[in-house]
Design a protein around this motif. Structure first.
Motif, PDB file in Angstrom:
ATOM      1  N   MET A  35       0.857  -1.172   0.000  1.00  0.00           N
ATOM      2  CA  MET A  35       0.000   0.000   0.000  1.00  0.00           C
ATOM      3  C   MET A  35       0.909   1.243   0.000  1.00  0.00           C
ATOM      4  SD  MET A  35      -2.569  -1.949   0.150  1.00  0.00           S
ATOM      5  CE  MET A  35      -3.838  -0.715   0.041  1.00  0.00           C
ATOM      6  N   PRO A  36       0.350   2.425  -0.260  1.00  0.00           N
ATOM      7  CA  PRO A  36       1.188   3.618  -0.356  1.00  0.00           C
ATOM      8  C   PRO A  36       1.476   4.313   0.982  1.00  0.00           C
ATOM      9  CG  PRO A  36      -1.027   4.116  -1.101  1.00  0.00           C
ATOM     10  CD  PRO A  36      -1.002   2.650  -0.791  1.00  0.00           C
ATOM     11  N   PHE A  37       1.755   3.546   2.038  1.00  0.00           N
ATOM     12  CA  PHE A  37       2.131   4.164   3.307  1.00  0.00           C
ATOM     13  C   PHE A  37       3.489   4.845   3.159  1.00  0.00           C
ATOM     14  CE2 PHE A  37      -0.479   0.486   4.766  1.00  0.00           C
ATOM     15  CZ  PHE A  37      -1.533   1.221   5.292  1.00  0.00           C
ATOM     16  N   TYR A  90      -1.751   8.419   3.414  1.00  0.00           N
ATOM     17  CA  TYR A  90      -1.262   8.185   2.053  1.00  0.00           C
ATOM     18  C   TYR A  90      -0.929   9.518   1.400  1.00  0.00           C
ATOM     19  CZ  TYR A  90      -3.484   3.533   2.336  1.00  0.00           C
ATOM     20  OH  TYR A  90      -3.864   2.274   2.683  1.00  0.00           O
ATOM     21  N   GLN A  96       0.955   8.151  -5.013  1.00  0.00           N
ATOM     22  CA  GLN A  96       0.703   6.841  -4.407  1.00  0.00           C
ATOM     23  C   GLN A  96       1.418   5.731  -5.174  1.00  0.00           C
ATOM     24  OE1 GLN A  96      -3.176   5.679  -3.066  1.00  0.00           O
ATOM     25  NE2 GLN A  96      -3.633   7.707  -2.222  1.00  0.00           N
ATOM     26  N   GLN A 149       5.045   5.828  -4.146  1.00  0.00           N
ATOM     27  CA  GLN A 149       5.242   5.345  -2.779  1.00  0.00           C
ATOM     28  C   GLN A 149       5.117   3.824  -2.704  1.00  0.00           C
ATOM     29  OE1 GLN A 149       6.239   7.337  -0.065  1.00  0.00           O
ATOM     30  NE2 GLN A 149       6.757   5.254   0.567  1.00  0.00           N
ATOM     31  N   ALA A 151      -6.791   3.139  -0.047  1.00  0.00           N
ATOM     32  CA  ALA A 151      -5.744   3.396  -1.039  1.00  0.00           C
ATOM     33  C   ALA A 151      -6.325   3.440  -2.448  1.00  0.00           C
ATOM     34  CB  ALA A 151      -4.664   2.314  -0.971  1.00  0.00           C
ATOM     35  N   GLU A 162      -2.690  -0.649  -5.220  1.00  0.00           N
ATOM     36  CA  GLU A 162      -1.889  -1.680  -4.555  1.00  0.00           C
ATOM     37  C   GLU A 162      -1.160  -2.430  -5.656  1.00  0.00           C
ATOM     38  OE1 GLU A 162      -2.401  -5.650  -1.695  1.00  0.00           O
ATOM     39  OE2 GLU A 162      -4.085  -4.279  -1.962  1.00  0.00           O
TER      40      GLU A 162
END
Length: 129
Positions: free
Chosen positions: A34-36, A45, A52, A55, A119, A122
């Motif tokens: 995920m874009p953490f 995010y 995103q 990331q 998000a 993914e």
């Protein structure tokens, strides 16, 4: 050969019960990232599909590095988008910047109704040593 279950220090914490990657016979299966922006699943995010996408790729690269691999080892990618029609073109531009032309992995991209914690994207990968 028994599988190796990789949990990578510095990669985002899992949002569910899974390993960052599982390896068997030289094949390495990376769980979707995920874009953490940090390691906590409570991190916000970045805004927009381009940010995103970048990331998520950074997070996948951290998992690959933790497995002593690089993006050059990646053979297959799956991308999941919640706003397929709206974000597909911009995601492709951001994604393409991570691989040299002519050396891009096989890829599938699908639209989905939702992803964890809201998000937009993914991505998971399969790599080979």
């Amino acid at each position: 050969m028994s599988p190796i279950f990789h949990m990578i220090a510095g990669a985002p914490d899992p949002v569910a019960p899974f390993s960052h990657a599982v390896e068997a016979d030289g094949w390495v299966f990376l769980t979707g990232q995920m874009p953490f922006a940090g390691t906590s699943v409570d991190e916000p995010y970045p805004e927009g599909i381009e940010a995103q996408t970048h990331q998520v790729m950074k997070n996948l690269q951290a998992v690959l590095t933790g497995c002593d691999l690089t993006l050059a080892n990646v053979l297959q990618v799956r991308i999941y988008l919640t706003r397929f029609e709206q974000d597909y073109a911009a995601m492709n531009t951001a994604y393409a910047s991570w691989f040299p032309a002519g050396q891009r992995p096989a890829r599938t991209c699908v639209g989905v109704t939702a992803l964890a914690k809201g998000a937009l994207i993914e991505i998971d990968m399969v790599a080979r040593r």
